[in-house]
Enzyme design. Structure first.
Site, short mmCIF file in Angstrom:
data_model
loop_
_atom_site.label_atom_id
_atom_site.label_comp_id
_atom_site.label_asym_id
_atom_site.label_seq_id
_atom_site.Cartn_x
_atom_site.Cartn_y
_atom_site.Cartn_z
N ASN A 401 0.83 -1.20 0.00
CA ASN A 401 0.00 0.00 0.00
C ASN A 401 0.87 1.26 0.00
OD1 ASN A 401 -1.96 2.04 0.53
ND2 ASN A 401 -3.30 0.51 1.45
N ASP A 402 1.36 1.65 1.16
CA ASP A 402 2.07 2.92 1.26
C ASP A 402 3.35 2.96 0.41
OD1 ASP A 402 0.18 3.89 3.10
OD2 ASP A 402 1.19 2.85 4.73
N VAL A 403 4.00 1.81 0.21
CA VAL A 403 5.28 1.80 -0.51
C VAL A 403 5.09 1.95 -2.02
CG1 VAL A 403 6.43 0.43 1.25
CG2 VAL A 403 5.30 -0.73 -0.66
#
Length: 477
Positions: A401-403
């Protein structure tokens, strides 16, 4: 037996060489397994030769403790799932810090006993034949402090990774409270170093040190766990090295120093991969607004069926698969690799892209992929794979997700702004396997999911990968 001290030192030296060479071999996936075995032989040699130390007491109890520890580690190591490896690493690391703190406690209690000698029925004075020197006492206190913080902090990290605690515990004035606890622990430690070796002060010192480890780790969210685990690993190594100086044990000094140095470097690399300082990880507020109003995300998430994904990827020339923690939770690595092998058999060029902080510990995704049998030459790190995304036909994101969130490059108000990411958005087509529409650990929406070239394959990672395998086999049939 004048030769015995020389033999012991020689064995410690050989053990140290095995530690260092083993750590060196762990730097490559191809030799990592052998490196672990080498380091294990070094530890075995160091433990066995320690029993030959002159003047060593309670050899029987030490042997029982070693046997119990080895048995517990063997049993848990054989049974733990690869997806639970971060929890096991955090727990074992905590045990190392706890052991160092226990050594420090034992030494301080022993020093206290040597410093209290009744004279003339009223006065107390130090016994110069057994009393510690100032440097030895200071190192013992420092090692005990670091080990206790690592122990309690690692236990909290384990509980968070295991899902027993919520992601973060924050309250007003938390930093001030933590600072007061640390200062109180340092004051108690200073008084111990100054020679006030009383049992109440020793107990207060350890209570405060353990409490600081708890309070420092409770507000840290799961997204920062790779950095936290690396940091506590460094703490444990340093604590062991300091206690090695107290015990004048060369093996502990060398092993602790090596672990402390490696853990420190790894912590710096993990923090740099998130474009954040270690202080910001420990005392910052990851997930809070970075200042200003975040950019609005336009568009909508566009679902796609597994059969359509299979067709798209079957006729692609280049495919990059990006695994994340969601793949670990779903235990989907074997199905993902089965799907990748089917693509490779069709002539598709497949690579796996790994972000340095993907998962919940350093190298988490590498471990899972290796366990599934993915060849090392198909696994690429962020810096190597990013230039290839513009020429990639399909990027398959599973559980990350965030990466892969492009706002890290485009929105200065985002809490992840400046964090290096995998440039998945640059691929011609992006398929995201995701259980639902929730956010990542940073607590923000992922603009990638709303991009024109992105499609969402909703569902459990293992089930979705299984559907892709079945659909691809249907095409081949």
């Amino acid at each position: 037996m004048n030769w015995l001290p020389t033999l012991i030192k020689a064995c410690y030296f050989l053990a140290a060489l095995l530690f260092i060479l083993g750590l060196k071999r762990m730097s490559s996936p191809r030799t990592a397994r052998g490196g672990i075995v080498w380091a294990g032989y070094g530890m075995l040699l160091a433990v066995l030769i320690t029993f030959a130390l002159p003047g060593l007491h309670h050899r029987g109890l030490i042997g029982v403790a070693v046997l119990l520890g080895v048995s517990a580690a063997w049993w848990t190591g054989r049974r733990v799932a690869m997806t639970d490896m971060p929890q096991m690493v955090a727990l074992y690391n905590g045990m190392g810090g706890g052991a160092a703190a226990a050594i420090g406690a034992s030494e301080l209690v022993g020093f206290a006993g040597s410093a209290v000698v009744l004279l003339d029925g009223a006065k107390f004075a130090a016994d110069p034949t057994v009393a510690p020197d100032a440097a030895q006492l200071a190192l013992g206190v420092i090692g005990a402090l670091i080990g206790a913080v690592s122990f309690s902090g690692s236990l909290i990290a384990f509980a968070k990774l295991q899902g027993w605690l919520d992601k973060r515990f924050v309250f007003p004035g938390q930093r001030a409270v933590n600072l007061l606890i640390l200062l109180a622990a340092l004051v108690c430690g200073g008084m111990l170093i100054a020679g006030q070796l009383t049992m109440p002060l020793i107990v207060a010192f350890f209570v405060l040190a353990l409490l600081f480890g708890l309070m420092m780790t409770l507000p840290i969210g799961g997204a920062d766990m790779p950095v936290v685990i690396s940091l506590y690993n460094a703490f444990t190594g340093l604590a062991v090295a300091f206690e090695g100086f107290v015990l004048q044990n060369e093996a502990m000094i060398i092993a602790g120093t090596v672990v402390g140095a490696a853990g420190t470097l790894l912590t710096q690399l993990m923090a740099r991969a998130m474009n954040r300082s270690i202080g910001n990880v420990l005392f910052g507020s990851f997930g809070a607004a970075a200042g200003g109003e975040a950019q609005a995300i336009s568009g909508s998430q566009k679902p796609i069926e597994a059969s359509d994904v299979a067709v798209m990827m079957a006729y692609a020339e280049r495919v990059v698969i990006v695994p994340g923690y969601g793949m670990a939770v779903a235990q989907a690595q074997h199905k993902v690799w089965e799907f990748a092998k089917l693509l490779i058999e069709r002539g598709v060029k497949v690579k796996f892209a790994i972000h340095p902080v993907a998962g919940r510990m350093p190298g988490h995704m590498n471990v899972l992929l290796a366990e599934a049998g993915v060849p090392y030459d198909l696994i690429a790190d962020m810096d190597d794979i990013n230039p290839e995304f513009p020429n990639t036909d399909v990027a398959l994101v599973i559980g990350a997700n965030d990466v892969v969130n492009p706002v890290a490059k485009t929105d200065p108000a985002s809490p992840i702004y400046g964090m290096p990411i995998l440039d998945v958005a640059a691929a011609r087509n992006v398929i995201v396997i995701k259980r639902g529409r929730g956010t990542g650990f940073a607590g923000i929406e992922n603009a990638l999911f709303y991009a024109d070239n992105a499609r969402m394959l909703y569902g459990d990672g293992q089930a979705a990968a299984g559907e892709l395998v079945a659909a691809l086999k249907t095409l081949d049939g």
